[in-house]
Design a protein around this motif. Structure first.
Motif, mmCIF file in Angstrom:
data_model
loop_
_atom_site.group_PDB
_atom_site.id
_atom_site.type_symbol
_atom_site.label_atom_id
_atom_site.label_comp_id
_atom_site.label_asym_id
_atom_site.label_seq_id
_atom_site.Cartn_x
_atom_site.Cartn_y
_atom_site.Cartn_z
ATOM 1 N N MET A 211 0.744 -1.444 0.308
ATOM 2 C CA MET A 211 -0.487 0.045 0.302
ATOM 3 C C MET A 211 1.441 1.333 0.243
ATOM 4 O O MET A 211 0.682 2.500 -0.203
ATOM 5 N N LEU A 212 2.150 1.188 0.689
ATOM 6 C CA LEU A 212 3.186 2.735 0.907
ATOM 7 C C LEU A 212 3.624 2.708 -0.753
ATOM 8 O O LEU A 212 3.682 3.818 -0.578
ATOM 9 N N LEU A 213 4.559 1.639 -0.839
ATOM 10 C CA LEU A 213 4.552 2.110 -1.959
ATOM 11 C C LEU A 213 4.440 2.771 -3.173
ATOM 12 O O LEU A 213 5.589 3.996 -4.172
ATOM 13 N N PRO A 214 3.120 2.199 -3.627
ATOM 14 C CA PRO A 214 2.604 3.481 -4.508
ATOM 15 C C PRO A 214 2.611 5.452 -4.396
ATOM 16 O O PRO A 214 3.177 6.021 -5.174
ATOM 17 N N ILE A 215 2.777 5.217 -3.340
ATOM 18 C CA ILE A 215 2.421 6.415 -2.186
ATOM 19 C C ILE A 215 3.792 7.226 -2.733
ATOM 20 O O ILE A 215 4.161 8.150 -2.640
ATOM 21 N N ALA A 216 5.499 6.004 -1.960
ATOM 22 C CA ALA A 216 5.954 6.732 -2.393
ATOM 23 C C ALA A 216 6.254 6.996 -3.240
ATOM 24 O O ALA A 216 7.637 8.202 -3.683
ATOM 25 N N ALA A 217 6.195 6.594 -4.206
ATOM 26 C CA ALA A 217 6.525 6.920 -5.940
ATOM 27 C C ALA A 217 5.735 7.836 -6.119
ATOM 28 O O ALA A 217 6.308 8.674 -7.167
ATOM 29 N N HIS A 218 4.407 7.967 -6.000
ATOM 30 C CA HIS A 218 4.075 9.653 -6.086
ATOM 31 C C HIS A 218 4.827 10.589 -6.196
ATOM 32 O O HIS A 218 4.787 11.830 -6.692
ATOM 33 N N LEU A 219 5.318 10.369 -4.352
ATOM 34 C CA LEU A 219 6.405 11.465 -3.403
ATOM 35 C C LEU A 219 7.593 11.865 -4.620
ATOM 36 O O LEU A 219 7.931 13.372 -4.657
ATOM 37 N N CYS A 236 13.395 5.944 -0.331
ATOM 38 C CA CYS A 236 12.335 5.604 0.802
ATOM 39 C C CYS A 236 11.438 3.979 -0.349
ATOM 40 O O CYS A 236 10.975 3.209 0.949
ATOM 41 N N ALA A 237 10.924 4.506 -1.594
ATOM 42 C CA ALA A 237 10.070 3.412 -1.899
ATOM 43 C C ALA A 237 11.172 2.075 -2.597
ATOM 44 O O ALA A 237 10.839 1.240 -2.059
ATOM 45 N N ALA A 238 12.275 2.130 -2.342
ATOM 46 C CA ALA A 238 13.092 1.389 -2.933
ATOM 47 C C ALA A 238 13.438 0.495 -1.956
ATOM 48 O O ALA A 238 13.012 -1.325 -1.316
ATOM 49 N N LEU A 239 13.018 0.851 -0.099
ATOM 50 C CA LEU A 239 12.971 0.086 0.858
ATOM 51 C C LEU A 239 12.132 -0.112 1.315
ATOM 52 O O LEU A 239 12.146 -1.451 1.790
ATOM 53 N N ILE A 240 11.171 0.104 1.042
ATOM 54 C CA ILE A 240 9.605 -0.478 1.410
ATOM 55 C C ILE A 240 9.271 -1.558 0.571
ATOM 56 O O ILE A 240 9.265 -2.155 0.184
ATOM 57 N N ALA A 241 10.048 -1.458 -0.555
ATOM 58 C CA ALA A 241 9.867 -1.968 -1.867
ATOM 59 C C ALA A 241 10.801 -3.853 -1.866
ATOM 60 O O ALA A 241 9.678 -4.829 -1.656
ATOM 61 N N ALA A 242 11.867 -3.552 -0.840
ATOM 62 C CA ALA A 242 12.434 -4.199 0.096
ATOM 63 C C ALA A 242 12.312 -5.142 1.250
ATOM 64 O O ALA A 242 12.092 -6.718 1.530
ATOM 65 N N GLY A 243 11.294 -4.515 1.931
ATOM 66 C CA GLY A 243 10.352 -4.954 3.118
ATOM 67 C C GLY A 243 9.272 -5.847 2.602
ATOM 68 O O GLY A 243 9.061 -6.435 3.218
ATOM 69 N N LEU A 244 8.524 -5.262 1.376
ATOM 70 C CA LEU A 244 7.352 -6.436 0.803
ATOM 71 C C LEU A 244 8.342 -7.670 0.747
ATOM 72 O O LEU A 244 7.359 -9.132 0.618
ATOM 73 N N MET A 245 9.389 -7.900 -0.280
ATOM 74 C CA MET A 245 9.804 -8.978 -0.911
ATOM 75 C C MET A 245 10.129 -9.449 1.002
ATOM 76 O O MET A 245 10.094 -11.015 0.620
#
Length: 473
Positions: A211-219, A236-245
């Motif tokens: 849910m947070l990854l698209p928001i980070a990409a938008h920012l 932040c987007a890369a960290l959140i994407a890594a967390g997803l993985m």
């Protein structure tokens, strides 16, 4: 004309501000995502986390603000506010019906606790919808959400790569471990560790990261379009994407795929190409950082027909339908179906049918669908590219709970539930801002004299309270 309005609105947001609704929502977000989910306030008869205390405070502040005209909190019609009122009334009806009949003392305590939590969720939604005065303050809240998610992802990275759980050392005076501490934050899957960061469970952490990854990409895209520094948001987007993985969760991948499909349809060709290329580079980086992780995700879907967790999610449907038939409209009771006593349903739709009946389930789905439609409506109405992209992003993020509710009991996890309610409120706030801007443009177009136009613009946007009141009309 619209450029004049935009310049006037931008001029107002640079003025010094006092603490407002956005400040309180940010406090909630950071309390939710930075503090471990297992920490509850000591000395209370109910198990409440600091974030839940803040959410209840938001509900009280919103209620008090509705009783005065100078609070700066918006009033008036809003589809999102209407939908949450319907949802709240349905939950009250379910609570009244199920507590009127006999409930064991343990289930009665649980339904009381659940009702308190939902008061907080509704207060969070209403404060986000009505208490944020302009888009700059909404961006402020979304930035806090992304930063909190990035922090949780850093904790997850340490759990995954170093087998070091920082949350075990995050002890705060006045807080105690809640009853969920028996659920481990690190769970083995294949030869890897599934991690939860600061959240309560790896599935919740994975779905929240999606849910947070698209928001980070938008920012990131928004900062670049404005000529601002965008690197921090891409980090932040890369960290959140890594967390997803690192969550090693099918739910997270399915949710991100649903949100990504909507975004790719709405984005420009250039943004699609950039995103796909960045995704390919990210997968290559993850291949090096965590060997075997990509293969594990592939096996999760390739071997789905033989996966015991999927069979477990489907074998209990007949049992759920039998329980649903006992009370099809109002259910067994909000929050009363708990795993140490009843059959576990890893499906929020089944659990809602059993706990809140058909009325509660339809109200839940209706709340999300209403917010998605409102966000897409804002995208249709707005002429600002960043607003249009934010509206599309919120709509895409709210698809994830609709999909995730079919794969785990989502509303039992306060982290993702809270962010879901926050994004529903953000959709309502965006609609209010767009209505306000359209009213300003119509009013300004009626003035021929530039001086009159300037004075009217200042009257509309001179302070947050005036903006909130005009936006509610």
């Amino acid at each position: 004309m619209s450029a004049t309005v935009a310049r006037g609105l931008d001029a107002t947001v640079t003025q010094p501000r006092r603490a407002d609704g956005a400040t309180m929502v940010c406090l909630f977000v950071l309390t939710l995502l930075v503090l471990p989910a297992r920490l509850a306030v000591a000395g209370l008869p109910l198990s409440l986390t600091p974030a839940e205390i803040v959410a209840l405070t938001l509900a009280l502040v919103w209620l008090c603000a509705q009783m005065i005209s100078s609070s700066g909190v918006a009033k008036g019609s809003n589809p999102v506010r209407t939908s949450i009122f319907v949802y709240g009334m349905v939950l009250l009806a379910v609570y009244g019906y199920t507590t009127h009949v006999y409930l064991p003392s343990d289930e009665l305590n649980l339904t009381d606790h659940a009702l308190v939590l939902y008061v907080g969720y509704i207060g969070l939604l209403l404060m986000t919808c009505d208490g944020i005065t302009d888009r700059a303050r909404l961006d402020f809240v979304l930035k806090a959400v992304v930063i909190g998610g990035a922090f949780a992802a850093v904790v997850a990275l340490m759990q995954f790569r170093l087998d070091f759980d920082l949350t075990a050392y995050m002890k705060v005076p006045g807080l105690r471990h809640s009853s969920v501490e028996e659920v481990p934050t690190v769970i083995a899957r294949s030869d890897l560790r599934r991690v939860a960061g600061t959240l309560g469970h790896p599935i919740e952490f994975g779905a929240l990261s999606a849910m947070l990854l698209p928001i980070a990409a938008h920012l990131g895209f928004q900062a670049r379009s404005r000529g601002q520094a965008a690197g921090r948001w891409w980090i932040c987007a890369a960290l959140i994407a890594a967390g997803l993985m690192f969550s090693v969760s099918r739910t997270a991948v399915l949710g991100l795929a649903g949100a990504g499909l909507i975004l790719l349809i709405g984005w420009s060709n250039r943004r699609r190409v950039v995103t796909i290329a960045a995704f390919a580079v990210f997968l290559g980086f993850m291949k090096v950082l965590a060997p075997g992780l990509i293969g594990t995700f592939y096996n999760l879907f390739a071997g789905a027909s033989d996966d015991s967790s999927i069979r477990f999610r489907t074998h209990d449907w007949p049992f759920a339908m039998r329980e649903f038939d006992r009370s099809p409209f109002f259910g067994h009771g909000l929050g009363t179906w708990y795993p140490f006593k009843h059959q576990v349903f890893d499906n929020q739709y089944l659990l809602s049918l059993v706990e809140t009946g058909l009325l509660g389930t339809l109200a839940f789905v209706g709340l999300l669908v209403c917010a998605i439609v409102v966000a897409l409506r804002v995208r249709y109405l707005s002429t600002d590219a960043n607003v249009r992209n934010l509206a599309l992003t919120i709509a895409a993020c709210l698809v994830i709970p609709l999909l995730g509710a079919a794969t785990f009991d989502m509303l039992s996890f306060p982290g993702i539930t809270s962010v879901m309610f926050l994004l529903v409120g953000a959709a309502g706030a965006l609609l209010r801002f767009e209505r306000r801007d359209q009213a300003a443009r119509r009013l300004l177009s009626s003035f021929q004299d530039p001086a009159d136009r300037s004075r009217s613009l200042m009257a509309l946007t001179g302070n947050g309270q005036g903006s909130a009141r005009s936006g509610s009309s």
